[in-house]
Design an enzyme around this catalytic site. Sequence first.
Site, PDB file in Angstrom:
ATOM      1  CB  CYS A  16      55.561 -10.530 -55.873  1.00 53.84           C
ATOM      2  SG  CYS A  16      57.197 -11.185 -56.251  1.00 53.84           S
ATOM      3  CG  HIS A  44      66.519 -10.745 -50.675  1.00 50.39           C
ATOM      4  ND1 HIS A  44      67.867 -10.889 -50.559  1.00 50.39           N
ATOM      5  CD2 HIS A  44      66.288 -10.355 -51.934  1.00 50.39           C
ATOM      6  CE1 HIS A  44      68.434 -10.605 -51.706  1.00 50.39           C
ATOM      7  NE2 HIS A  44      67.493 -10.287 -52.566  1.00 50.39           N
ATOM      8  CG  HIS A  76      66.928 -10.639 -58.091  1.00 51.49           C
ATOM      9  ND1 HIS A  76      65.910  -9.745 -57.913  1.00 51.49           N
ATOM     10  CD2 HIS A  76      67.465 -10.854 -56.867  1.00 51.49           C
ATOM     11  CE1 HIS A  76      65.822  -9.464 -56.618  1.00 51.49           C
ATOM     12  NE2 HIS A  76      66.742 -10.128 -55.969  1.00 51.49           N
ATOM     13  CB  CYS A  98      60.337 -12.542 -62.262  1.00 55.63           C
ATOM     14  SG  CYS A  98      58.712 -11.798 -62.418  1.00 55.63           S
ATOM     15  CG  HIS A 126      69.209  -4.991 -57.352  1.00 54.93           C
ATOM     16  ND1 HIS A 126      68.677  -6.012 -58.114  1.00 54.93           N
ATOM     17  CD2 HIS A 126      68.523  -4.988 -56.193  1.00 54.93           C
ATOM     18  CE1 HIS A 126      67.698  -6.584 -57.433  1.00 54.93           C
ATOM     19  NE2 HIS A 126      67.586  -5.989 -56.262  1.00 54.93           N
ATOM     20  CD  GLU A 128      65.207  -6.308 -61.863  1.00 51.03           C
ATOM     21  OE1 GLU A 128      64.571  -6.500 -60.815  1.00 51.03           O
ATOM     22  OE2 GLU A 128      64.900  -5.457 -62.703  1.00 51.03           O
ATOM     23  CB  THR A 163      61.209  -5.269 -62.299  1.00 49.07           C
ATOM     24  OG1 THR A 163      61.939  -5.920 -61.271  1.00 49.07           O
ATOM     25  CG2 THR A 163      61.601  -5.817 -63.642  1.00 49.07           C
ATOM     26  CB  CYS A 195      57.286  -5.289 -61.232  1.00 50.36           C
ATOM     27  SG  CYS A 195      56.175  -6.474 -60.471  1.00 50.36           S
TER      28      CYS A 195
HETATM   29  S1  SF4 Z   1      59.358  -8.356 -61.099  1.00 50.80           S
HETATM   30 FE1  SF4 Z   1      57.567  -8.150 -59.757  1.00 50.80          FE
HETATM   31  S2  SF4 Z   1      56.545 -10.154 -59.799  1.00 50.80           S
HETATM   32 FE2  SF4 Z   1      58.627 -10.405 -60.605  1.00 50.80          FE
HETATM   33  S3  SF4 Z   1      59.858 -11.025 -58.841  1.00 50.80           S
HETATM   34 FE3  SF4 Z   1      60.051  -8.810 -59.021  1.00 50.80          FE
HETATM   35  S4  SF4 Z   1      58.425  -7.961 -57.699  1.00 50.80           S
HETATM   36 FE4  SF4 Z   1      57.975 -10.123 -58.052  1.00 50.80          FE
END
Ligand code: SF4
Length: 288
Positions: A16, A44, A76, A98, A126, A128, A163, A195
């Site tokens: 991505c 990963h 993340h 990101c 997680h 993130e 996301t 996302c």
């Molecule tokens: S938020 Fe979307 S674009 Fe950003 S790292 Fe995660 S999957 Fe990829």
Amino acid sequence: MGDGLRIELARVYGFCPGVRRAVQMVEDHLAREGPLATLGAIVHNAHVVEALQEKGARVAGGVCEVGEPTVAITAHGAGQEIYREIQERGLKLVDTTCPIVKRAQEAARALAQGGYTVLIYGEESHPEVRGILSWTEGKGHATMSPDDLPELATKKLAIVSQTTKDQKAFWGFVREVIARVHPALKDLRVVDTTCPETGRRYQAAVELAREVEAIFVVGSRNSANTRKLAETCRGTGVRTYFIESAEEIEPGWLSGLSRVGVTAGASTPDEVIDQVLRRLSQLGGEAA
Ligand code: SF4
């Protein structure tokens, strides 16, 4: 393996934009300034991690383990205490968070500062989600199910998402929460921080799976996202091969087939996908 075996690629597959950017930022730093430590794996995917390690990017479990002059935060993102620790230790930072994750962190922080209790639709363990939670300074809760809502003695509630969660599932969660906490609620803010990238890969994989006789899903077995991509393909009823590398492909798998598809998870690098395509061509396939 049949004559005229066609190989078709999914409309969207592989890295991505957020992961591509993170890898590029680490590679640029390695080329310009030398070794650094990354706080967890930058992607990963064992291939990418090993290749980066050879160039000088070591994976560290925490800031306290960093011996290099520079540390990289992964796509993340990270909590504010990590930024503080990096600053206190005088380390140089390569922040590959990101931009979509950053937006979720900033929304959570602004909402918490505005007096909202912030619900994060996501898995508490997680990285993130742990990062987003940290930006709420104790005013956030992470949950995946409206059944385990914390005691919400609040009139001001905000909901954001991890996301990578499915957008429809997020809005379903929002509806459930409203039904349960209403009518005490006076003020509700919802920020859709999902996302589109992950969903686009699933959708493209399903479209392709419906067109072909077998599909190859390329990626690390420890990538939750690639595993889910393979399950999604299997769910369509198509014969699905979840492979980590080209060498795993057995010629017999192609026997009698005329159309096969290839897709890859968001953490799978281009080289691995190219090797799979080359192997399929050597076994008699032709790119469509
Ligand atoms: S938020 Fe979307 S674009 Fe950003 S790292 Fe995660 S999957 Fe990829």
